[in-house]
Design an enzyme around this catalytic site. Structure first.
Site, PDB file in Angstrom:
ATOM      1  CB  SER A 115      -0.393   0.376   0.501  1.00  0.00           C
ATOM      2  OG  SER A 115      -1.966   0.297   1.402  1.00  0.00           O
ATOM      3  CG  ASP A 255      -6.000  -4.030  -4.269  1.00  0.00           C
ATOM      4  OD1 ASP A 255      -5.818  -3.412  -3.132  1.00  0.00           O
ATOM      5  OD2 ASP A 255      -4.733  -4.282  -4.077  1.00  0.00           O
ATOM      6  CG  HIS A 282      -5.430  -3.177   0.224  1.00  0.00           C
ATOM      7  ND1 HIS A 282      -5.043  -2.390  -0.885  1.00  0.00           N
ATOM      8  CD2 HIS A 282      -5.245  -1.998   0.875  1.00  0.00           C
ATOM      9  CE1 HIS A 282      -4.140  -1.375  -0.650  1.00  0.00           C
ATOM     10  NE2 HIS A 282      -4.253  -1.302   0.859  1.00  0.00           N
TER      11      HIS A 282
END
Length: 304
Positions: A115, A255, A282
């Protein structure tokens, strides 16, 4: 510093100095081995290593694994009174450089960034550090403007009334309300973690963010999809062509880091390969752990 031994894993925990502050770390395995250390850079910004703890499994296959908590959260120094001028990308790049040096792995390491951590490691790699052997960019947008563009698309697909509730609170500045928090749920359940209930490791990081939201609220904003912090205009697209190491790009089919946000990594990094996890959002390392380990081991074996 404390040292513990598991069935196949030696674990070392401690902190290293970072200027006048301290960065917490955990090493699983032996960083003096010939294999490069796998250094795990968590998301947020303002999260913790907890939700990535299961990556210690790679130590069982011979790769020492380094987790750490970025400054401002977890076991590292908390600084709730510092403002936006303190919490910068350069600060966290300097912390990463410092950690690599303090732990003695700067000459032989692979970076895994998840991320926000994916953008951070991309910027690090673009500076061509001599000891970097490989790069994994997981579930990361190439820029926050792209992220915000795609958030509008994903939010429009939420159940009737949910986005309207979110927008109302965002406009009123009441994103700290229980109603806003509850309305976040459908988005997170679709695009952040599709496992119900959430795995304990992910819950741990989630609550750490909200126990001390200084960094997250300052740099990101009140939620994953309402980025109004200092990162809102930042991206790494213009840096990707400078990355020289073989790069593995990971994302989930569901995602929040949609293909539009991830594609620049594949297109602009000279040696990039993109793997999409069909049953994940995610957090593929939690949502599809067996395939995640298989893909990662394949990549790591190519680096050793």
């Amino acid at each position: 510093m404390s040292v513990a031994a598991g069935s196949q894993r030696a674990v070392t925990k401690g902190t290293v100095p970072f200027g006048e502050y301290r960065t917490w770390y955990r090493i699983t395995g032996d960083v003096t081995s010939d294999k490069p250390a796998l250094v795990v850079v968590h998301g947020g910004p303002g999260s913790t290593h907890d939700y990535l703890q299961n990556m210690a499994v790679f130590a069982d296959h011979g790769w020492p694994v380094v987790h750490y908590d970025q400054l401002g959260n977890g076991g590292s120094t908390h600084l709730p009174d510092r403002g936006a001028d303190f919490w910068t990308v350069d600060l966290f790049l300097a912390e990463l450089d410092n950690l690599l040096g303090e732990l003695g792995v700067a000459d032989n390491y692979v970076l895994f960034g998840q991320s926000w951590g994916g953008l951070l490691v991309a910027e690090h790699a673009a500076r061509k550090p001599a000891g970097l052997r490989g790069l994994v960019i997981a579930n990361a947008p190439a820029s926050y403007p792209l992220w915000l563009q795609e958030m509008e698309v994903l939010r429009a697909q939420l159940p009737p009334g949910v986005n309207e509730t979110l927008l109302r609170h965002e406009a009123a500045g009441t994103t700290g309300s229980n109603e806003y928090y509850e309305a976040m749920g459908p988005f997170y359940d679709r695009h952040v973690c599709r496992i119900k209930p959430w795995p304990r490791d992910y819950q741990a990081s989630f609550y750490e963010v909200y126990n001390d939201p200084t960094v997250y609220f300052t740099m990101n904003g009140p939620s994953e999809f309402h980025v109004v912090g200092t990162l809102r205009d930042w991206g790494v697209e213009d840096r990707l062509a400078d990355i020289e190491v073989p790069t593995l790009v990971l994302s989930g089919r569901h995602d929040e880091a949609t293909p539009v946000t991830v594609r620049p990594y594949e297109e602009l990094i000279p040696q990039a390969r993109w793997e999409i996890f069909e049953d994940s959002s995610h957090l593929p390392h939690l949502e599809e752990p067996e395939r995640f380990v298989e893909v990662m081991l394949g990549y790591l074996r190519e680096r050793s």
